[in-house]
Design a protein around this motif. Structure first.
Motif, PDB file in Angstrom:
ATOM      1  N   TRP A  25      21.908 -51.030 -24.187  1.00 55.93           N
ATOM      2  CA  TRP A  25      23.150 -51.058 -23.419  1.00 55.93           C
ATOM      3  C   TRP A  25      24.149 -52.045 -24.047  1.00 55.93           C
ATOM      4  CZ3 TRP A  25      26.245 -48.954 -19.997  1.00 55.93           C
ATOM      5  CH2 TRP A  25      27.201 -49.739 -19.363  1.00 55.93           C
ATOM      6  N   MET A  81      25.619 -50.584 -27.095  1.00 59.20           N
ATOM      7  CA  MET A  81      26.604 -49.537 -26.821  1.00 59.20           C
ATOM      8  C   MET A  81      27.943 -50.153 -26.409  1.00 59.20           C
ATOM      9  SD  MET A  81      26.305 -46.409 -24.062  1.00 59.20           S
ATOM     10  CE  MET A  81      26.459 -47.505 -22.671  1.00 59.20           C
ATOM     11  N   SER A  83      30.669 -49.165 -29.229  1.00 51.05           N
ATOM     12  CA  SER A  83      31.473 -48.060 -28.683  1.00 51.05           C
ATOM     13  C   SER A  83      31.494 -46.832 -29.584  1.00 51.05           C
ATOM     14  CB  SER A  83      32.920 -48.522 -28.419  1.00 51.05           C
ATOM     15  OG  SER A  83      32.929 -49.581 -27.490  1.00 51.05           O
ATOM     16  N   VAL A  87      28.761 -44.698 -29.611  1.00 50.74           N
ATOM     17  CA  VAL A  87      27.694 -43.837 -29.102  1.00 50.74           C
ATOM     18  C   VAL A  87      28.314 -42.541 -28.596  1.00 50.74           C
ATOM     19  CG1 VAL A  87      25.804 -43.674 -27.438  1.00 50.74           C
ATOM     20  CG2 VAL A  87      26.389 -45.880 -28.465  1.00 50.74           C
ATOM     21  N   THR A  91      25.215 -39.072 -24.955  1.00 53.62           N
ATOM     22  CA  THR A  91      24.194 -40.125 -24.980  1.00 53.62           C
ATOM     23  C   THR A  91      24.572 -41.265 -24.055  1.00 53.62           C
ATOM     24  OG1 THR A  91      23.701 -39.530 -27.267  1.00 53.62           O
ATOM     25  CG2 THR A  91      22.880 -41.641 -26.478  1.00 53.62           C
ATOM     26  N   SER A  92      25.844 -41.609 -24.029  1.00 57.06           N
ATOM     27  CA  SER A  92      26.298 -42.677 -23.130  1.00 57.06           C
ATOM     28  C   SER A  92      26.032 -42.316 -21.674  1.00 57.06           C
ATOM     29  CB  SER A  92      27.794 -42.929 -23.344  1.00 57.06           C
ATOM     30  OG  SER A  92      28.039 -43.326 -24.684  1.00 57.06           O
ATOM     31  N   CYS A  93      26.250 -41.067 -21.327  1.00 57.97           N
ATOM     32  CA  CYS A  93      25.985 -40.627 -19.954  1.00 57.97           C
ATOM     33  C   CYS A  93      24.497 -40.745 -19.622  1.00 57.97           C
ATOM     34  CB  CYS A  93      26.448 -39.196 -19.766  1.00 57.97           C
ATOM     35  SG  CYS A  93      28.236 -38.976 -19.842  1.00 57.97           S
ATOM     36  N   TRP A 135      35.040 -51.480 -18.927  1.00 57.67           N
ATOM     37  CA  TRP A 135      35.059 -50.199 -19.633  1.00 57.67           C
ATOM     38  C   TRP A 135      36.013 -49.217 -18.942  1.00 57.67           C
ATOM     39  CZ3 TRP A 135      29.821 -47.372 -20.982  1.00 57.67           C
ATOM     40  CH2 TRP A 135      29.969 -46.721 -22.227  1.00 57.67           C
ATOM     41  N   VAL A 165      37.494 -44.521 -22.406  1.00 62.18           N
ATOM     42  CA  VAL A 165      36.262 -43.744 -22.498  1.00 62.18           C
ATOM     43  C   VAL A 165      36.552 -42.284 -22.174  1.00 62.18           C
ATOM     44  CG1 VAL A 165      34.808 -45.697 -21.932  1.00 62.18           C
ATOM     45  CG2 VAL A 165      35.710 -44.287 -20.091  1.00 62.18           C
ATOM     46  N   ILE A 197      32.193 -39.816 -19.313  1.00 63.81           N
ATOM     47  CA  ILE A 197      31.613 -41.133 -19.067  1.00 63.81           C
ATOM     48  C   ILE A 197      32.180 -41.750 -17.797  1.00 63.81           C
ATOM     49  CG2 ILE A 197      31.352 -43.455 -20.035  1.00 63.81           C
ATOM     50  CD1 ILE A 197      31.400 -42.267 -22.783  1.00 63.81           C
ATOM     51  N   SER A 243      29.831 -43.433 -15.136  1.00 64.54           N
ATOM     52  CA  SER A 243      29.979 -44.890 -14.949  1.00 64.54           C
ATOM     53  C   SER A 243      30.129 -45.241 -13.473  1.00 64.54           C
ATOM     54  CB  SER A 243      31.198 -45.385 -15.735  1.00 64.54           C
ATOM     55  OG  SER A 243      31.024 -45.148 -17.120  1.00 64.54           O
TER      56      SER A 243
END
Length: 1452
Positions: free
Chosen positions: A733, A736, A740, A742, A746-748, A776, A782, A786, A790
């Protein structure tokens, strides 16, 4: 002498000579029994006395001729009669009831039979006439009779017998009964006793077996010395007994037929039996190969695994080790005989093979066993005989019986497994074809691909798949030729063949059949096909109506793809994927297995991987639990079980690489399958499938190339597993957040994992992550995906036990996001210079964030926020002017704001945000829902319309009552010009209907089913799936409830007081209307679809309902009979004529050509089907006669009066129904014979008109005018004369006059009117002269047009039909003589063929009504009498009787 002393023990001398002569005279059948005292004495001596005699006689049968001559002398000198000896022996062999005989009686009988056979083997037995066929057969039967058939029954019956004895001692005296009653009771009691059998111990059974062995050995020694050449019945009996003994007991080891055995050294009964069969094949026992043929005939049933039994029909044996062993021994023996006798026995071997094929039963185990037997025996045939048999076998494979075609495929598969034979030089090319595997594959297997029996064509496809699995290069090449795109293939096909033999076909299963050659004769035709046709056929088989055919087609397709016979294209693979959603459970499971096998064989193919995912993953949510389990098994085998530690991963390990490739596709191209994939993990989590070791393996891959796929799996399992390595996850984390870089997906997944482990983190770590997420989100950098993930993770991190505390924290953080978004949107929308710094991406992200944040803190959303979002949505579409009040919208689309100039993307996202705001604010929803509904009508932007549909359907779940009135606006999108919106609306409405948020009210059902004829096949197929598999199950009667109204609705008919009365705008009416002839086929497609899914009860009721609701309303005058009504009637008659409306029992004939056609179960099913069909037929016919026919007849009369073209549809319906109800209709009209005659006449006329119309269309003479023009002409001619009560034979089909049947539209002939039909006093209305002339001019124009076409066709030597020829003769020839201008058809100018007189074809012109034309006239002049002028009296004919002429002659 010892022999004489031993014979004295048999009491031969004490037996009465009279009794002996009586036994011989009656041929050992019904003679008097032996004296009881003598019999008891012999039995008391036991079998030892007989055994002693046997031992003493044995040297006479085995020694030289010298000793052999003395035995008969010894007997004579001792006063022992040979006949007496045989008679005594026969008493124990023939007279005994062996079912109730004890051990001693059985052993004595066996010893007596052995002595008799031994006597026959002693030289001189023929001279002493010892042999007798009856006694010989009885001795052989002892081998079977003496062995207890079921020794376990005796104990239970003994108890019953003893209880009977006890009761007899205590029973009271009964009154005297008649002698015949006592005799009858005695007979019954004896029969009951005969059914009882003795119980024998193992020792007793061993003694009986030894006695049977001695009997068989004696028989074998006899066959070596004694000839049965002139005793065919004895040979038959020997063969039968030996055959039964072949499987009497198991054989230890293998039987060797090659060595010449010593009989005394043999101890096994099957070994002795086969040696006896071999002895029967010797020439001394029969001419030529007759005995061989007889032996093979008896072995036939061993090969077929049947038991001959006591009846004429053999019974099947239960397949087991003993039965299979006996079969293998029989095959080995037949092969040995063929090797011994060579070419002489080949014809007999061919007969044996033919009978194996013909008498094989249709059971899988028996067919496979029989196929192996045929192949092994065929191996003994030389090439010439082999090709001859294969030619016969090819005809056999086309037999009309399903069982034989099935068995032929099994034999072919067994032959393909053998090495291919090489042709000999003496064979012709035509014969050599039968040796090739190519012939077997392409002709005998692939040739059955379109067999009329589903079981055969399914089995043929399965065999095709098995051929590819044999790993034979030649076989694969032969199949590749079938699917090769370079050349066409030729296959010999035929529908069937006939069997000819010396016996009737039904006797083939009987034991008494003549074991002779069976001839096959059949007709075949050569069919040429291309690879495209072959592939199309295979795809059609994958959707065949029969389940087993679909399964076989999938197996064949998988094998073809697996072995690269056909390319792995997306189209070919889609067949397998689509069948994973087949209605049949077994087909779905088969498709899943085929995809799994194909993926295992081709793991590196990306298309195969995609097809596997498309087929397997959605099956996780299948309604059948067994399909779910199969899909989960496939997922586990391909993905879950292949997950190992990151350090152990290698690209060389194919299963591991395949698993990560599949996960990679789920992260990329197949993201839409995520919902189904998540469902699999929900099921697995309940089973505690995932261990901490599995999760740690996934974590070890997060730093490798498969990081995205690893996080995907972690997001599914993190919430159900404990003991995770939280430090590793938090490190990822932090990485990531810093980098920034990623990927969004994948971030989700990482955010999802953080949310799942939030409960296990301390407050400090949670606070740090919350700050990171807020930072963020506030950056608005983003991606949109995301943002939602988030905020969802933010909720998981801030959630505490107290709900109020959780909401307070959410109001703080999410409220801050709402304020930021509101400020930004205000600066853009309300500020004068806001548009100068306008960023579409930023506005979209702020709107998106606002929507998600508002869901978490509804209290922080104010009215200003609502107005800002609504201002973005203000439509920039120019609304209709107010001077058209009918077109004014019910509500304005947010028109209180100034027209917005926002881009489409911004407005589309604004609608989504507005929907989320409405979910939390009912007042806002109440004011916005009408505007959203109006937006669907006026918006021209595809994204906007699509998002509005989604919002409306979501609001329907929250505010069902509020949105329900706008369902017509939503359903109108089913006819949107964009396929994407139509498909999306279809899915959303289906979901609402499934959850019952929406009911089938108003026009919703009709708009839904209208999608069945959508121009996009994909959408139409989706609609069919939703209706049948999702909605019909919830409401099984919805199709039948709406069917009648469908006819009115799709024809836009609004004159009925009940149907099609729901409100709809003119725009919606035009959108969904299927009115008119151009949409006829679309309407019929909908009708067919609905009827296909009716139950039989619904089909029965809908027929009556159509008659009473539609047809009867026109008859009773409730509905006007106008042009619109004619369309309704036309559809109604077409629906009634459809085969889909018939009951399933009526339209599906009894399938007599199914598998197991010789089985009793199949016969019982066939009888039940016939009875059911007959019963249902009677009920349906009664309903038709009582409720339908009267309405049809009344309506027919009305249509005839008004001359409506729809009468053609009515007659077409009658033509269809009369095929089934002709006899019943005659019974119905028994009281009105004239009406029945008229109906019969009209039906014949209609059929002839149909034939004429077809002929005219084939000749190019069909009138191309619109139907409306022709209808107007028919209507115009309707007023010229009345309708007669019965058809007149003088009314011509080619003349438009008053007739019971209207003229076929498009083929109206010229109209000729005479005073007979114009000036008739019986006409119902008077026409003025001007009206008549007006009608005549119209008819003349029609005549001129059609005559010109007919003439042009004639000038080009084009053959014309009878109608054109009649018209030409009636008009007269313009170039011919005027004297024949008006000749009748009965006096043609030239020879005419196929002219029918007296059937409405002859029109003779009267001089009273017409005048001749001038010879050179080219004008089409029609001469008419004024209707107002009275009719002239009939013309006097100059006719004189011959009698008057004769009288006048006498006077002169």
């Amino acid at each position: 002498m010892e022999l004489v002393s031993a014979l004295d023990l048999l009491k031969i001398k004490t037996v009465s000579r009279v009794w002996v002569d009586g036994v011989w005279d009656l041929e050992f059948t019904e003679a008097e029994p032996l004296d009881v005292a003598v019999e008891d004495e012999l039995i008391s001596n036991g079998p030892d006395a007989f055994r002693t005699v046997y031992k003493l006689l044995l040297p006479f049968a085995t020694d030289g001729e010298g000793n052999a001559e003395n035995v008969w002398t010894v007997l004579g000198d001792s006063g022992i009669s040979t006949k007496g000896l045989v008679a005594v022996l026969s008493h124990f062999v023939v007279r005994r009831n062996f079912k109730t005989a004890n051990l001693t009686h059985r052993l004595v009988a066996l010893q007596a039979a052995s002595i008799y056979l031994l006597l026959l083997g002693i030289p001189g037995s023929v001279a002493n006439k010892v042999f007798h066929p009856v006694l010989f057969d009885a001795c052989l039967d002892l081998a079977k009779k003496c062995w207890p058939q079921d020794s376990g029954k005796k104990r239970k019956k003994e108890a019953f017998k003893s209880s009977q004895g006890d009761s007899k001692g205590r029973k009271r005296p009964k009154p005297h009964r008649r002698a015949d009653e006592e005799e009858m009771e005695t007979d019954v009691f004896e029969e009951d006793n005969q059914d009882e059998e003795m119980f024998f111990s193992a020792r007793d059974l061993l003694e009986i077996r030894n006695g049977i062995v001695l009997l068989v050995k004696t028989l074998l020694k006899l066959l070596m010395r004694f000839s049965l050449k002139d005793k065919p019945q004895c040979v038959l009996k020997c063969a039968k007994i030996f055959t039964e003994l072949t499987h009497f007991e198991p054989v230890i080891g293998e039987l060797a037929f090659e060595k010449e055995p010593v009989i005394d050294d043999m101890g096994s009964l099957p070994e002795l039996a086969y040696h006896g069969l071999k002895l029967l094949c010797l020439p001394k026992h029969g001419e030529g190969t007759e005995t061989v043929k007889l032996v093979f005939h008896r072995l036939l049933y061993v090969l077929l695994m049947m038991s001959e039994g006591d009846s004429s029909h053999p019974s099947l044996l239960v397949p087991g080790a003993a039965v299979f062993t006996a079969r293998d021994q029989a095959i080995k023996f037949v092969c040995h005989i063929v090797d011994e006798l060579k070419e002489v026995v080949l014809p007999t071997l061919c007969i044996l093979l033919q009978h194996i094929c013909v008498q094989m039963v249709d059971k899988v185990e028996y067919r496979n066993s029989g196929a192996q037997a045929v192949v092994k025996l065929l191996a003994k045939m030389p090439c010439a005989e082999y090709t001859s048999f294969m030619k016969w076998f090819h005809a056999f494979s086309l037999h009309s019986k399903v069982a034989r075609r099935m068995f032929a495929l099994d034999v072919v598969m067994a032959l393909i497994e053998q090495p291919e034979r090489q042709p000999e030089a003496s064979l012709s090319p035509e014969q050599a074809v039968f040796l090739q595997h190519k012939f077997l594959v392409q002709v005998m297997v692939f040739g059955r691909r379109s067999d009329r029996a589903p079981s055969v064509r399914g089995h043929a496809l399965s065999c095709l798949a098995q051929c590819l699995e044999l790993q034979s290069p030649n076989t694969v090449e032969n199949i590749q030729e079938l699917f090769s795109a370079t050349s066409a293939q030729t296959v010999l096909e035929t529908e069937g063949c006939e069997v000819t033999s010396n016996v009737h076909e039904t006797n083939l299963q009987k034991m008494g059949i003549n074991f002779k050659t069976i001839e096959m004769t059949g007709k075949g035709e050569v069919t040429t096909f291309e690879s495209k046709e072959t592939m199309a056929l295979l795809k059609r088989r994958s959707s065949d109506e029969k389940t087993n055919v679909r399964k076989s087609a999938l197996q064949a397709l998988m094998s073809l793809l697996k072995h690269s016979v056909i390319p792995c294209t997306q189209e070919n693979l889609a067949v397998l994927s689509d069948r994973c959603r087949d209605p049949a459970v077994s087909v779905k499971k088969k498709a899943l297995q085929c995809l799994m096998d194909l993926l295992t064989a081709l793991p590196g193919s990306g298309l195969v991987q995609m097809a596997w995912l498309r087929g397997v993953v959605p099956a996780v949510v299948d309604s059948e639990s067994s399909v779910q389990e199969k899909a989960l098994e496939c997922l586990d085998q391909a993905i879950i079980s292949q997950i190992k530690s990151g350090s152990a991963y290698s690209d060389q390990h194919v299963p591991q690489k395949l698993a990560w490739d599949l996960l990679g596709l789920l992260c990329g191209e197949s993201q839409d399958l995520g919902r189904y994939f998540s469902k699999a993990f929900v099921i697995w989590s309940k089973q505690n499938k995932f261990s901490s070791a599995f999760v740690n393996h996934l974590i070890s891959h997060t730093g490798l190339e498969h990081a995205s796929a690893a996080w995907l799996l972690l997001s599914k399992v993190a919430g159900t597993c404990s003991g995770l390595n939280y430090g590793k996850i938090l490190d990822v984390w932090d990485e990531m957040i810093r980098t920034s870089n990623v990927p969004a997906s994948t971030s989700c997944h990482i955010l999802c994992v953080i949310g799942d482990i939030a409960a296990h983190l301390n407050d400090e770590t949670k606070g740090r992550i919350v700050d990171d997420i807020m930072k963020w989100l506030k950056s608005f950098e983003v991606p949109l995906e995301i943002i939602g993930a988030s905020i969802e993770t933010l909720f998981q991190l801030l959630k505490v036990e107290a709900v109020k505390d959780t909401q307070r924290v959410l109001n703080k953080h999410c409220g801050e996001l709402v304020s930021i978004c509101e400020s930004y949107l205000s600066s853009v929308i309300l500020s004068e210079d806001g548009l100068q710094n306008f960023s579409e991406d930023l506005v979209v992200k702020h709107l998106y964030t606002l929507g998600f944040a508002a869901l978490q803190c509804p209290a922080q959303v104010g009215k200003r926020t609502f107005l800002l979002v609504q201002s973005i949505l203000a439509s920039n579409v120019e609304l209709p002017s107010a001077d058209k009040p009918d077109e004014l919208p019910a509500s304005q689309p947010l028109s209180q704001f100034k027209a917005s100039s926002m881009p489409t993307v911004v407005r589309a996202h604004a609608f989504i945000t507005l929907g989320k705001l409405c979910l939390q604010n009912e007042e806002l929803a109440k004011s916005c829902i009408p505007a959203l509904a109006r937006e669907l009508e006026v918006s021209t932007e595809v994204p906007v319309r699509g998002n509005v549909v989604v919002v409306m359907c979501d609001l329907c779940m929250r505010y069902t009552t509020m949105v329900d009135r706008y369902i017509p606006n939503i359903s109108a999108c089913l006819k949107d010009r964009e396929p994407l919106i139509r498909e999306q609306t279809l899915i959303l409405l289906t979901n609402l209907l499934q959850e019952e948020f929406v009911k089938w009210r108003g026009s919703l059902f009709f708009r839904f089913v209208a999608v069945l004829v959508d121009p996009e096949p994909k959408i139409a197929s989706l609609c069919e799936f939703c209706l049948v598999h999702l909605l019909l199950k919830r409401n099984p009667t919805m199709f039948s409830q709406h069917f009648i109204e469908c006819i009115f609705h799709f024809n836009s008919y609004e004159k009925h007081e009940k149907y099609n009365k729901f409100p709809q705008t003119a725009r919606e009416r035009d959108q969904f209307s299927l009115q008119g002839a151009k949409n006829k086929e679309k309407r019929m497609k909908i009708y067919r679809f609905l009827l296909e899914h009716f139950t039989d009860e619904q089909r029965f009721n809908i027929t009556t309902k159509i008659s009473q609701t539609i047809l009867a309303n026109f008859v009773d005058g409730i509905l006007p009979l106008d042009a619109e009504g004619a369309e309704i009637l036309s559809d109604a008659f077409d629906v009634l004529s459809l085969k889909e409306i018939k009951l399933s029992a009526m339209r599906s004939p009894v399938e007599r050509d199914e598998q197991q056609d010789d089985e009793q179960l199949a016969m019982a099913n066939a009888v039940m089907q016939v009875a059911q069909k007959k019963l249902i037929s009677q009920v349906q016919k009664k309903n038709f006669i009582e409720n339908v026919i009267p309405i049809i007849i009344a309506l027919k009369t009305m249509l005839e009066k008004k001359r409506f073209p729809v009468l053609k549809d009515l007659m077409g319906y009658l033509q269809v129904m009369m095929q089934d109800y002709r006899s019943e209709v005659k019974d119905f009209f028994v009281a009105d014979e004239q009406l029945a005659a008229e109906l019969e006449y009209d039906m014949k006329r209609f059929e002839k008109e149909q034939e004429m119309e077809q002929q005219m269309s084939s000749c190019g003479l069909t009138d191309s005018r619109p139907a409306s023009t022709l209808a107007s002409n028919v209507m115009a001619g309707a007023a010229l004369a009345p309708v007669p009560a019965s058809p007149s034979p003088s009314v011509g089909r080619a003349v438009l006059m008053v007739q019971a049947t209207p003229q076929v539209p498009g083929s109206a002939p010229p109209c000729f009117l005479s005073s007979k039909n114009v000036g008739s006093s019986s006409r119902r209305q008077t026409l003025s002269t001007s009206e008549v002339l007006s009608k005549a001019r119209t008819a003349a124009r029609t005549s001129r047009l059609l005559r010109g076409r007919a003439g042009s066709a004639s000038d080009q030597n084009t053959p014309v039909n009878g109608s054109a020829m009649i018209s030409r003769h009636l008009q007269g020839s313009t170039t011919g003589d005027s004297s024949v201008a008006n000749r009748a058809i009965s006096t043609p100018q030239r020879t005419m063929s196929e002219v029918t007189f007296g059937d409405g074809l002859s029109v003779i012109f009267s001089a009273h009504g017409t005048e001749p034309r001038s010879p050179g006239s080219q004008d089409n002049v029609l001469f008419l009498m004024s209707p107002d002028k009275p009719r002239a009296p009939p013309r006097q004919w100059n006719v004189e009787s011959p009698l008057c002429r004769k009288t006048r002659g006498r006077r002169l």
